[in-house]
Design an enzyme around this catalytic site. Structure first.
Site, PDB file in Angstrom:
ATOM      1  N   HIS A 199       7.230 -20.143   3.462  1.00 32.40           N
ATOM      2  CA  HIS A 199       6.704 -21.464   3.083  1.00 32.40           C
ATOM      3  C   HIS A 199       5.306 -21.579   3.697  1.00 32.40           C
ATOM      4  CE1 HIS A 199      10.676 -23.947   2.514  1.00 32.40           C
ATOM      5  NE2 HIS A 199      10.091 -23.799   1.349  1.00 32.40           N
ATOM      6  N   CYS A 295       9.299 -28.609   9.555  1.00 34.28           N
ATOM      7  CA  CYS A 295      10.156 -28.787   8.370  1.00 34.28           C
ATOM      8  C   CYS A 295      11.406 -29.596   8.652  1.00 34.28           C
ATOM      9  CB  CYS A 295      10.468 -27.464   7.708  1.00 34.28           C
ATOM     10  SG  CYS A 295      10.924 -26.158   8.795  1.00 34.28           S
TER      11      CYS A 295
HETATM   12  N1  ARG Z   1      17.074 -22.258   5.724  1.00 34.47           N
HETATM   13  C1  ARG Z   1      16.057 -23.043   5.084  1.00 34.47           C
HETATM   14  C2  ARG Z   1      15.506 -22.309   3.890  1.00 34.47           C
HETATM   15  O1  ARG Z   1      15.367 -21.112   3.933  1.00 34.47           O
HETATM   16  C3  ARG Z   1      14.978 -23.387   6.066  1.00 34.47           C
HETATM   17  C4  ARG Z   1      13.895 -24.249   5.485  1.00 34.47           C
HETATM   18  C5  ARG Z   1      12.793 -24.515   6.456  1.00 34.47           C
HETATM   19  N2  ARG Z   1      11.775 -25.288   5.866  1.00 34.47           N
HETATM   20  C6  ARG Z   1      10.470 -25.047   5.893  1.00 34.47           C
HETATM   21  N3  ARG Z   1       9.684 -25.868   5.292  1.00 34.47           N
HETATM   22  N4  ARG Z   1       9.956 -23.998   6.473  1.00 34.47           N
HETATM   23  O2  ARG Z   1      15.194 -22.883   2.875  1.00 34.47           O
END
Ligand code: ARG
Length: 303
Positions: A199, A295
């Site tokens: 992300h 997040c």
């Molecule tokens: N386990 C989640 C996923 O892989 C974690 C999300 C974390 N969010 C972020 N914006 N980095 O989607």
């Protein structure tokens, strides 16, 4: 609208972009159901390929510390209820992209995400209906097949009408193009180049109008140049802290204080010498799911 792909596309200065008010609200989700029950990013497995085990009592304690740190800065925190069967809903940066009334020029809008992994799809209506209660008008992409993961990949530049958009792993370019066109936005497209940084918010935190914390190697050369061209003060996180402690998943609610994963020592020193006040927090239970400070909340408003 204006789409930026390379530094050559920039024919303006950041100060030329229209001013918008800074986000002033934080939403968090009750962590009651947080767990690691499937692996959809490389951080969720140990070396033997097993799912990491979460200490849920410790996770709740860490979540409360983050909530209290945000509230200690005078910021209101709304808390949405948990959702049974959805261990990742606590990462509420991902299920919607809220556009403030200043950005839309009318009513505030919450664009529903289209999650890249079906395990998380059911989280979207839950968060969207909470945002509706707060005053956002729910909206969907016209091209419903395009993937989009909210403020995991879409970061509004604080105070300016500019959207930084992560591309390639969880969100698709077409989704950003549609949003740019619909709201007449300037959007800087940033392809992500390393699966650990899946992300945008894992590799870039925009701390204030002119400063960011980042890990440059997570980006393609063109994306790096875009960031270098528009953000004058760039603080780099070292690789081990960026990759293993999610140092760049930091959050500055006010442009002065930075909430940062505990143990990110070099990052802390660099932020402190750049004039930021650093509050270290432990999110180690959430790191097991590939998430940290940024997040675990949705920064949004005014609506
Ligand atoms: N386990 C989640 C996923 O892989 C974690 C999300 C974390 N969010 C972020 N914006 N980095 O989607």
């Amino acid at each position: 609208m204006r789409i930026l792909r390379t530094a050559a596309d920039i024919n303006f200065k950041l100060e030329d972009l229209p001013r918008v008010p800074h986000a002033d609200q934080v939403l968090m989700v009750d962590p009651a159901d947080f767990d690691v029950l499937y692996a959809i990013n490389p951080h969720m497995l140990d070396e033997d390929g097993n799912l990491l085990a979460v200490d849920r009592t410790e996770a709740r304690r860490q979540w409360w510390c983050l909530r209290e740190a945000v509230e200690s800065l005078g910021i209101h925190v709304d808390v949405a209820p948990p959702l049974e069967g959805f261990p990742d809903v606590v990462f509420c940066a991902n299920q919607a992209l809220p556009l403030s009334s200043a950005i839309t020029g009318g009513q505030a809008v919450a664009i529903a995400s289209h999650m890249a992994n079906e395990q998380r799809a059911g989280e979207v209506p839950h968060i969207i209906s909470y945002l509706r209660e707060l005053g956002y008008q729910p909206s969907a992409l016209k091209h419903r097949n395009l993937r989009l993961e909210g403020t995991g990949d879409g970061l509004f530049h604080p105070g300016r009408r500019l959207l930084w958009a992560g591309v390639g792993q969880r969100s698709e370019e077409g989704a950003w193009l549609e949003i740019a066109q619909r709201f007449n936005l300037t959007v800087a497209l940033l392809p992500l180049a390393d699966p650990d940084f899946y992300h945008l918010d894992t590799a870039l935190a925009i701390l204030s109008e002119d400063a960011c914390l980042w890990f440059p190697q997570a980006f393609t050369p063109e994306a790096r140049e875009l960031i270098e061209a528009l953000i004058p003060m760039r603080i780099e996180a070292p690789e081990d802290e960026a990759r293993h402690l999610f140092a760049c998943n930091a959050f500055s609610p006010d442009g002065e204080t930075v909430l940062l994963q505990r143990g990110s020592e070099v990052t802390n020193e660099r932020l402190t010498s750049a004039g930021f006040r650093v509050l270290e927090l432990d999110t180690s239970e959430f790191l097991k799911s590939g998430g940290s400070v940024f997040c675990m909340k949705l920064h949004h408003g005014p609506y």
